[in-house]
Design a protein around this motif. Sequence first.
Motif, mmCIF file in Angstrom:
data_model
loop_
_atom_site.group_PDB
_atom_site.id
_atom_site.type_symbol
_atom_site.label_atom_id
_atom_site.label_comp_id
_atom_site.label_asym_id
_atom_site.label_seq_id
_atom_site.Cartn_x
_atom_site.Cartn_y
_atom_site.Cartn_z
ATOM 1 N N ARG A 28 -9.406 14.185 -8.522
ATOM 2 C CA ARG A 28 -9.218 14.610 -7.137
ATOM 3 C C ARG A 28 -7.746 14.648 -6.751
ATOM 4 O O ARG A 28 -7.354 15.313 -5.793
ATOM 5 N N SER A 29 -6.912 13.931 -7.532
ATOM 6 C CA SER A 29 -5.471 13.923 -7.244
ATOM 7 C C SER A 29 -4.710 14.927 -8.111
ATOM 8 O O SER A 29 -3.484 14.973 -8.076
ATOM 9 N N ASN A 30 -5.439 15.725 -8.909
ATOM 10 C CA ASN A 30 -4.844 16.769 -9.756
ATOM 11 C C ASN A 30 -3.889 16.219 -10.812
ATOM 12 O O ASN A 30 -2.890 16.850 -11.162
ATOM 13 N N ALA A 31 -4.208 15.028 -11.329
ATOM 14 C CA ALA A 31 -3.404 14.464 -12.414
ATOM 15 C C ALA A 31 -3.794 15.108 -13.744
ATOM 16 O O ALA A 31 -4.888 15.662 -13.899
ATOM 17 N N ILE A 32 -2.888 15.038 -14.701
ATOM 18 C CA ILE A 32 -3.195 15.470 -16.075
ATOM 19 C C ILE A 32 -3.738 14.250 -16.807
ATOM 20 O O ILE A 32 -3.006 13.285 -17.056
ATOM 21 N N ILE A 33 -5.015 14.274 -17.166
ATOM 22 C CA ILE A 33 -5.684 13.074 -17.670
ATOM 23 C C ILE A 33 -5.830 13.152 -19.182
ATOM 24 O O ILE A 33 -6.482 14.050 -19.728
ATOM 25 N N ASN A 34 -5.209 12.185 -19.863
ATOM 26 C CA ASN A 34 -5.265 12.077 -21.317
ATOM 27 C C ASN A 34 -6.137 10.877 -21.685
ATOM 28 O O ASN A 34 -5.970 9.793 -21.114
ATOM 29 N N ILE A 35 -7.018 11.054 -22.660
ATOM 30 C CA ILE A 35 -7.993 10.016 -22.997
ATOM 31 C C ILE A 35 -7.805 9.551 -24.433
ATOM 32 O O ILE A 35 -7.615 10.355 -25.346
ATOM 33 N N ILE A 36 -7.871 8.212 -24.603
ATOM 34 C CA ILE A 36 -7.916 7.607 -25.943
ATOM 35 C C ILE A 36 -9.213 6.812 -26.030
ATOM 36 O O ILE A 36 -9.452 5.905 -25.221
ATOM 37 N N ALA A 37 -10.080 7.148 -26.965
ATOM 38 C CA ALA A 37 -11.353 6.440 -27.108
ATOM 39 C C ALA A 37 -12.048 6.856 -28.398
ATOM 40 O O ALA A 37 -11.899 7.992 -28.851
ATOM 41 N N LYS A 38 -12.813 5.932 -28.967
ATOM 42 C CA LYS A 38 -13.634 6.258 -30.142
ATOM 43 C C LYS A 38 -14.945 6.901 -29.709
ATOM 44 O O LYS A 38 -15.386 7.889 -30.278
ATOM 45 N N ASN A 39 -15.567 6.305 -28.712
ATOM 46 C CA ASN A 39 -16.857 6.797 -28.221
ATOM 47 C C ASN A 39 -16.685 7.365 -26.820
ATOM 48 O O ASN A 39 -16.056 6.742 -25.961
ATOM 49 N N ILE A 40 -17.248 8.540 -26.591
ATOM 50 C CA ILE A 40 -17.085 9.229 -25.313
ATOM 51 C C ILE A 40 -18.456 9.487 -24.698
ATOM 52 O O ILE A 40 -19.358 10.020 -25.366
ATOM 53 N N PRO A 73 0.830 -1.212 0.000
ATOM 54 C CA PRO A 73 0.000 0.000 0.000
ATOM 55 C C PRO A 73 0.861 1.258 0.000
ATOM 56 O O PRO A 73 1.665 1.463 0.909
ATOM 57 N N ILE A 74 0.727 2.068 -1.028
ATOM 58 C CA ILE A 74 1.476 3.323 -1.123
ATOM 59 C C ILE A 74 0.534 4.429 -1.596
ATOM 60 O O ILE A 74 -0.524 4.148 -2.160
ATOM 61 N N PHE A 75 0.933 5.665 -1.366
ATOM 62 C CA PHE A 75 0.148 6.805 -1.845
ATOM 63 C C PHE A 75 0.972 7.535 -2.899
ATOM 64 O O PHE A 75 2.102 7.945 -2.634
ATOM 65 N N LEU A 76 0.426 7.653 -4.110
ATOM 66 C CA LEU A 76 1.145 8.262 -5.230
ATOM 67 C C LEU A 76 0.816 9.747 -5.349
ATOM 68 O O LEU A 76 -0.339 10.150 -5.238
ATOM 69 N N ASP A 77 1.841 10.539 -5.595
ATOM 70 C CA ASP A 77 1.643 11.960 -5.881
ATOM 71 C C ASP A 77 1.474 12.105 -7.395
ATOM 72 O O ASP A 77 2.446 12.014 -8.153
ATOM 73 N N LEU A 78 0.241 12.332 -7.836
ATOM 74 C CA LEU A 78 -0.042 12.440 -9.277
ATOM 75 C C LEU A 78 -0.209 13.882 -9.745
ATOM 76 O O LEU A 78 -0.542 14.116 -10.910
ATOM 77 N N LYS A 79 0.030 14.824 -8.874
ATOM 78 C CA LYS A 79 -0.122 16.237 -9.262
ATOM 79 C C LYS A 79 0.749 16.562 -10.468
ATOM 80 O O LYS A 79 1.968 16.342 -10.451
ATOM 81 N N HIS A 80 0.093 17.067 -11.524
ATOM 82 C CA HIS A 80 0.777 17.520 -12.752
ATOM 83 C C HIS A 80 1.530 16.391 -13.455
ATOM 84 O O HIS A 80 2.440 16.652 -14.235
ATOM 85 N N LYS A 81 1.125 15.137 -13.197
ATOM 86 C CA LYS A 81 1.732 14.004 -13.893
ATOM 87 C C LYS A 81 0.743 13.487 -14.933
ATOM 88 O O LYS A 81 -0.469 13.485 -14.729
ATOM 89 N N ASN A 82 1.279 13.025 -16.067
ATOM 90 C CA ASN A 82 0.449 12.544 -17.165
ATOM 91 C C ASN A 82 -0.067 11.131 -16.895
ATOM 92 O O ASN A 82 0.709 10.203 -16.646
#
Length: 472
Positions: free
Chosen positions: A33-45, A5-14
């Motif tokens: 909620r963790s302030n990550a930079i969220i990139n999406i790959i999908a045909k249908n959204i 069990p660990i807690f990841l710092d995702l702030k400003h991470k892709n």
Amino acid sequence: MDYLPIFLDLKHKNVLVVGAGDIALNKIKLLLRSNAIINIIAKNICSEIKCLLAQNKVFWISQEFKIVYLENIFLVIAATNNTQLNQIIFEECNKLKILVNVVDDQSKCSFIFPSIIDRSPIVVAISSSGKAPVLLRLLREKIEALLPTRLGDIANIAGKWRKIVKKKFVNFLERKRFWEKLFSSIFVQHIINGREKQAISTIEKMIKKPNILIGEVILVGAGPGNSDLLTLRALQVLQEADVVLYDNLVSQDVLNLIRRDAKCIYVGKRAGLKSITQKKIIKLLIFLAKQGKRVVRLKGGDAFIFGRGGEELEAAKNANINVQVIPGITAGIGVSAYAGIPLTHRDYAQGVIFITGHKCINNISNNWSILSDPSYTLVVYMGSLKALEISQQLILHGRLKSTPIAIISQGTTINQKVIIGRLDEIDKIFKLTVGPTLLIIGQVVLLHKKLEWFKNLTNFNNIETASSIINV
């Protein structure tokens, strides 16, 4: 542990999310909620993710997954119905040492999402390693009910004072004691009830008070082995300890309950093996306590029943050190109960006598006339070395050769083994056992077959008679 069990710092991470349906949406909400930079790959959204795109909270980079999109990505979530694509994503992430989670396919996850109780900055995460999600939900509900909604405010206010406290109390132990006192004071209730000014006033007053380090020695009985039998107070003390000196008979399950940053020192003694002397143990207890540390002396069973706790307490008192005693379930009571042998019974035994197979320092001999009285149950601790002598003396002074005996090894644990026999078989039986063992002598042993209830879940044939073993 299946997962660390660990807690990841995702702030400003892709972070890359492949898929944009309802399942992907749930993960995206958590990642936001963790302030990550969220990139999406999908045909249908789905419509909700389209809203997030319009608000520039997430970014749509492609309709189709390509390996090149893994560049500069910290973490990947695959939330598609395409098993072949999920497999490719998993394999490529592993090659590039990127954390990956294929939703609803635990075999293709290098990490899993825990169940979260959020009282930011206090966050509790629990997991069943994918084994029991319903049990996990029930546990989460119980923890949610226990934790006040303003728990995060307590942490935030304390965080603002950390530098001031560190400057005031340079010594680590002094700071630790300060925070322990603060979080056990009215400070917490002030914040929970929305009285922030009073809470801050409490901190200011406590900082001004001298925080003198006063060490102490706490004798803690760890019980007969099963960690479930540890008392609530003992658990609390193990979580507050600076140093723990523990014996050979303390189970690993109990040791796992000690505060992680406490220093653990093994001072166990076993017959026939070279080990630390009692004199050195006492010196070490006093030395550590005089450094201002909270020293726990952790013993199997109860410290005052053949645990030499009285000697250690006496030495600490003579050195003017504060002491506490936390009783434990002694082996004679705990092990006999788990073997289904009542030590007293109106039809069999009017009393019980505890003795040790080891002799006292001044060689005081046992009163065999009293010990041979069949109206008393005899419980012998550490009896393996003197088993034959004990048997001979009891028979010599009137106990019948056929007196029932029980030899119980690793009592109260899943490896508990009970051997039933006769007093004149005692030496042969002990040669077949593996310590630690407890010896019970008396007519109450006859009740074992009827009253036994605790069984090894992996081996239901853990109860044996001496005749079936010895005659093999």
